[in-house]
Design a protein around this motif. Sequence first.
Motif, mmCIF file in Angstrom:
data_model
loop_
_atom_site.group_PDB
_atom_site.id
_atom_site.type_symbol
_atom_site.label_atom_id
_atom_site.label_comp_id
_atom_site.label_asym_id
_atom_site.label_seq_id
_atom_site.Cartn_x
_atom_site.Cartn_y
_atom_site.Cartn_z
ATOM 1 N N THR A 117 0.835 -1.204 0.000
ATOM 2 C CA THR A 117 0.000 0.000 0.000
ATOM 3 C C THR A 117 0.872 1.258 0.000
ATOM 4 O O THR A 117 0.591 2.210 -0.735
ATOM 5 C CB THR A 117 -0.955 -0.020 1.215
ATOM 6 O OG1 THR A 117 -1.775 -1.189 1.097
ATOM 7 C CG2 THR A 117 -1.829 1.218 1.259
ATOM 8 N N ASP A 165 -7.800 -4.098 -1.803
ATOM 9 C CA ASP A 165 -7.752 -4.663 -0.461
ATOM 10 C C ASP A 165 -9.017 -4.243 0.300
ATOM 11 O O ASP A 165 -9.280 -3.045 0.438
ATOM 12 C CB ASP A 165 -6.495 -4.127 0.244
ATOM 13 C CG ASP A 165 -6.379 -4.626 1.674
ATOM 14 O OD1 ASP A 165 -7.316 -5.303 2.151
ATOM 15 O OD2 ASP A 165 -5.358 -4.331 2.307
ATOM 16 N N ASP A 179 -3.531 -1.767 -6.104
ATOM 17 C CA ASP A 179 -2.952 -2.228 -4.840
ATOM 18 C C ASP A 179 -3.612 -3.556 -4.511
ATOM 19 O O ASP A 179 -4.760 -3.604 -4.092
ATOM 20 C CB ASP A 179 -3.228 -1.192 -3.730
ATOM 21 C CG ASP A 179 -2.675 -1.634 -2.370
ATOM 22 O OD1 ASP A 179 -1.890 -2.595 -2.316
ATOM 23 O OD2 ASP A 179 -3.042 -1.004 -1.364
HETATM 24 MG MG LIG Z 1 -2.001 -2.907 2.056
#
Ligand SMILES: [Mg+2]
Length: 254
Positions: free
Chosen positions: A16, A41, A136
């Motif tokens: 991240t 996520d 991500d």
């Molecule tokens: Mg992460």
Amino acid sequence: MQKIVAVCGKGGVGKTAVTAMMTRELRGRPSTGHFLVVDADPALGLMYALNVQSDKTIGAVRDKVLQAAESGNAGARAEVANELDYLITSSLIEEKDYSVIAMGHMDAKGCFCSVNGLLRDALGELVEKFDTILIDGEAGIEQINRQVVDRINTLILVTDSSYRGVQTVHHIEEMVKNGAIDSCEMVGVVFNRIQGDNRTLEELQALVGLPVLGIIPYDATVQNFDAEGKPLFDLPDDTPALKAVGKIIDKVFA
Ligand SMILES: [Mg+2]
Ligand SMILES: Nc1ncnc2c1ncn2[C@@H]1O[C@H](COP(=O)(O)OP(=O)(O)OP(=O)(O)O)[C@@H](O)[C@H]1O
């Protein structure tokens, strides 16, 4: 050519943080074009790192469509199917120089293949509209929507120099060899949070079979920003980790 970049790696290695810093470095570059950032996520860590607030996620859209499907009312079903594009587009958050979309929780029970199919098509259409897409991911690439996975052409595996981090890289290396992501033109490793200046590229390269794209140093400013709940997007320009990310982008997007 459209560039779809996924950032993967073991839990906690800095996916991240790296994605947030990449977003910061990529936006506004002429070669980036129309830019979409995807938080895949469910914990929505990237949204925090980018200082983007929203409760609209693709997971929420999916739940809404599933509810309509379950209600058994054909009218409601058709209506929501029509609405799907609109619902997805309205989950898109427009920031200066880029857009963000959050996947959220995608684990609603039951197999509603038609719903998943509709969602896949709608997401595929959305992705079509951007020149650069940065994702991500979670540990693997399995969680990212299939329609998107099949089109990922650049895979960045983030790791620290720990045994377990490197093992995860080996696992994904195997997947690549077995053709799990045939669409990938570039797969590389980024070593993150490397302490001291004594680890050379050669030494780290010897740990993995895929090319090393760069090394990001351990950077106390990154750690402190996260610890204090400050968005990493606001890191000062001269932060060493951010500079290292800039160099990696020069390489990946050359
Ligand atoms: Mg992460
Ligand atoms: N280069 C760095 N220097 C110092 N700290 C870092 C660096 N990169 C990441 N960190 C810190 O490491 C921790 C984990 O980072 P991050 O949340 O980005 O990992 P992740 O891989 O996304 O984790 P998860 O698998 O839980 O999503 C955070 O506290 C972050 O601030």
